[in-house]
Design a protein around this motif. Structure first.
Motif, PDB file in Angstrom:
ATOM      1  N   LEU A  64      34.093 185.358  13.924  1.00 30.65           N
ATOM      2  CA  LEU A  64      35.399 185.702  13.029  1.00 30.65           C
ATOM      3  C   LEU A  64      35.269 184.972  11.997  1.00 30.65           C
ATOM      4  O   LEU A  64      34.745 184.751  11.032  1.00 30.65           O
ATOM      5  N   GLY A  65      36.056 185.698  10.683  1.00 33.14           N
ATOM      6  CA  GLY A  65      36.282 185.411   9.452  1.00 33.14           C
ATOM      7  C   GLY A  65      37.537 186.527   8.305  1.00 33.14           C
ATOM      8  O   GLY A  65      38.183 186.596   9.200  1.00 33.14           O
ATOM      9  N   HIS A  66      37.468 186.560   7.335  1.00 34.35           N
ATOM     10  CA  HIS A  66      38.159 186.840   6.088  1.00 34.35           C
ATOM     11  C   HIS A  66      37.586 187.235   4.876  1.00 34.35           C
ATOM     12  O   HIS A  66      36.909 186.307   4.132  1.00 34.35           O
ATOM     13  N   ASP A  67      38.150 188.195   4.134  1.00 40.57           N
ATOM     14  CA  ASP A  67      37.995 188.501   2.793  1.00 40.57           C
ATOM     15  C   ASP A  67      39.302 188.409   2.234  1.00 40.57           C
ATOM     16  O   ASP A  67      39.324 189.725   2.117  1.00 40.57           O
ATOM     17  N   HIS A  68      39.517 187.564   1.189  1.00 41.10           N
ATOM     18  CA  HIS A  68      40.154 187.638   0.047  1.00 41.10           C
ATOM     19  C   HIS A  68      41.125 189.189  -0.302  1.00 41.10           C
ATOM     20  O   HIS A  68      41.865 188.975  -0.893  1.00 41.10           O
ATOM     21  N   GLU A  69      39.856 189.171  -0.220  1.00 38.76           N
ATOM     22  CA  GLU A  69      39.707 190.454  -1.432  1.00 38.76           C
ATOM     23  C   GLU A  69      40.402 191.802  -0.274  1.00 38.76           C
ATOM     24  O   GLU A  69      40.742 193.116  -1.248  1.00 38.76           O
ATOM     25  N   TYR A  70      38.785 192.107   0.284  1.00 35.91           N
ATOM     26  CA  TYR A  70      38.781 193.304   1.216  1.00 35.91           C
ATOM     27  C   TYR A  70      39.312 193.168   2.475  1.00 35.91           C
ATOM     28  O   TYR A  70      38.832 194.052   3.240  1.00 35.91           O
ATOM     29  N   SER A  71      39.803 192.825   3.332  1.00 32.56           N
ATOM     30  CA  SER A  71      40.063 192.684   4.305  1.00 32.56           C
ATOM     31  C   SER A  71      42.195 192.986   4.395  1.00 32.56           C
ATOM     32  O   SER A  71      42.301 192.287   4.252  1.00 32.56           O
ATOM     33  N   GLU A  72      41.743 194.297   5.353  1.00 32.07           N
ATOM     34  CA  GLU A  72      43.007 194.809   4.910  1.00 32.07           C
ATOM     35  C   GLU A  72      43.932 194.720   5.974  1.00 32.07           C
ATOM     36  O   GLU A  72      44.507 195.831   6.264  1.00 32.07           O
ATOM     37  N   THR A  73      42.900 194.040   7.196  1.00 37.82           N
ATOM     38  CA  THR A  73      43.990 193.597   8.396  1.00 37.82           C
ATOM     39  C   THR A  73      44.820 192.353   8.245  1.00 37.82           C
ATOM     40  O   THR A  73      44.515 191.782   7.636  1.00 37.82           O
ATOM     41  N   TYR A  74      45.779 192.395   9.072  1.00 33.40           N
ATOM     42  CA  TYR A  74      46.635 191.555   9.041  1.00 33.40           C
ATOM     43  C   TYR A  74      47.192 190.800  10.435  1.00 33.40           C
ATOM     44  O   TYR A  74      47.880 191.764  10.810  1.00 33.40           O
ATOM     45  N   TYR A  75      46.826 190.255  10.671  1.00 27.26           N
ATOM     46  CA  TYR A  75      46.310 189.487  12.062  1.00 27.26           C
ATOM     47  C   TYR A  75      47.763 188.282  12.196  1.00 27.26           C
ATOM     48  O   TYR A  75      47.528 187.623  11.459  1.00 27.26           O
ATOM     49  N   GLY A  76      48.902 188.121  13.123  1.00 26.07           N
ATOM     50  CA  GLY A  76      49.226 187.365  13.369  1.00 26.07           C
ATOM     51  C   GLY A  76      50.120 186.970  12.503  1.00 26.07           C
ATOM     52  O   GLY A  76      50.634 187.897  11.116  1.00 26.07           O
ATOM     53  N   GLU A  77      50.064 185.271  11.758  1.00 29.15           N
ATOM     54  CA  GLU A  77      51.381 185.258  10.854  1.00 29.15           C
ATOM     55  C   GLU A  77      50.893 185.896   9.747  1.00 29.15           C
ATOM     56  O   GLU A  77      51.667 186.070   8.606  1.00 29.15           O
ATOM     57  N   ALA A  78      49.672 186.283   9.017  1.00 27.03           N
ATOM     58  CA  ALA A  78      49.319 187.251   7.769  1.00 27.03           C
ATOM     59  C   ALA A  78      50.294 187.570   7.524  1.00 27.03           C
ATOM     60  O   ALA A  78      50.598 188.551   6.842  1.00 27.03           O
ATOM     61  N   ALA A  79      50.727 188.679   8.667  1.00 27.95           N
ATOM     62  CA  ALA A  79      51.617 190.289   8.637  1.00 27.95           C
ATOM     63  C   ALA A  79      52.889 189.429   7.956  1.00 27.95           C
ATOM     64  O   ALA A  79      53.564 190.662   7.263  1.00 27.95           O
ATOM     65  N   ALA A  80      53.319 188.773   8.437  1.00 30.07           N
ATOM     66  CA  ALA A  80      54.675 188.373   8.106  1.00 30.07           C
ATOM     67  C   ALA A  80      54.667 187.859   6.376  1.00 30.07           C
ATOM     68  O   ALA A  80      55.556 187.735   6.026  1.00 30.07           O
ATOM     69  N   TYR A  81      53.837 187.305   6.776  1.00 33.13           N
ATOM     70  CA  TYR A  81      53.737 186.532   5.109  1.00 33.13           C
ATOM     71  C   TYR A  81      53.230 187.178   4.131  1.00 33.13           C
ATOM     72  O   TYR A  81      54.011 187.401   2.936  1.00 33.13           O
ATOM     73  N   PHE A  82      52.473 188.966   4.617  1.00 32.04           N
ATOM     74  CA  PHE A  82      52.339 189.872   3.709  1.00 32.04           C
ATOM     75  C   PHE A  82      53.164 190.543   3.502  1.00 32.04           C
ATOM     76  O   PHE A  82      53.089 192.013   3.022  1.00 32.04           O
TER      77      PHE A  82
END
Length: 204
Positions: A64-82
């Motif tokens: 698992l991981g994340h790219d703060h510029e290029y991850s266009e998926t919004y999982y869990g709390e990220a969807a609400a936050y963004f």
């Protein structure tokens, strides 16, 4: 939705390069970006992008991981936050994949979750770019090339103005975490060889 098969190296194929990079980083005093614990291997690129390989059993692991510029998926709390549509990274996956999905210690959000069960990597069937390619794990683990490893080693004081020798880099990766002081000294002379060897052997 059916799972998507991924053409990625097995965990054991990632180990040699991951451990070699950890050794170089630890030898130069960077001990918190690339390292292993008894149950996970961690990589952070220093710019906010990260990957973690977590082991549930001998034949079960999640990447698992994340790219703060290029991850266009919004999982869990990220969807609400963004305020974006959520991407379900666990849609249709085996239940065991969720055994430990904390983004800590490196981040707040998760852009991708891949599962390994002894034969192949898979992910849920979503369409947005998840950021795995841009994180650069395969470069970091010397799967694509040893250029990043050479870059991290290039200013070792014992090298003078010369880059580390290609055969020394290849040997460090090929040691598959069983790195000797002599192998590491050939790549980063003048740095803390003992710390580097210790960091690499934690991947065994």
């Amino acid at each position: 939705m059916s799972l998507v098969d991924l053409n990625l190296p097995a965990p054991e194929k990632l180990r040699g390069g991951w451990a070699a990079l950890a050794a170089v980083c630890a030898a130069r005093g960077w001990c918190t970006d690339v390292y292993a614990t008894p149950h996970e291997w961690l990589y952070h690129d220093g710019g906010g992008n990260w990957v973690c390989l977590r082991f549930k059993s001998d034949n079960q692991a999640v990447l698992l991981g994340h790219d703060h510029e290029y991850s266009e998926t919004y999982y869990g709390e990220a969807a609400a936050y963004f305020e974006e549509e959520e991407t379900d990274l666990l849609d249709g996956v085996p239940e065991w994949w969720s055994f430990n999905l904390s983004p800590q210690p490196f981040g707040e959000w998760i852009g991708f979750v891949y599962g390994w069960e002894g034969a192949k990597w898979q992910r849920a069937g979503y369409s947005p770019q998840d950021g795995f390619d841009s994180v650069g794990l395969l470069d970091a683990c010397s799967i694509s090339s040893t250029d990043l490893l050479a870059e991290f080693a290039s200013d070792a004081p014992g090298l003078g103005d010369q880059p580390p020798r290609q055969e020394a880099l290849d040997a460090l990766v090929a040691a598959d975490a069983s790195i000797s002081p002599e192998l590491l000294e050939a790549v980063v002379p003048g740095w803390d060889i003992e710390a580097g060897v210790e960091a690499a052997r934690k991947f065994l």
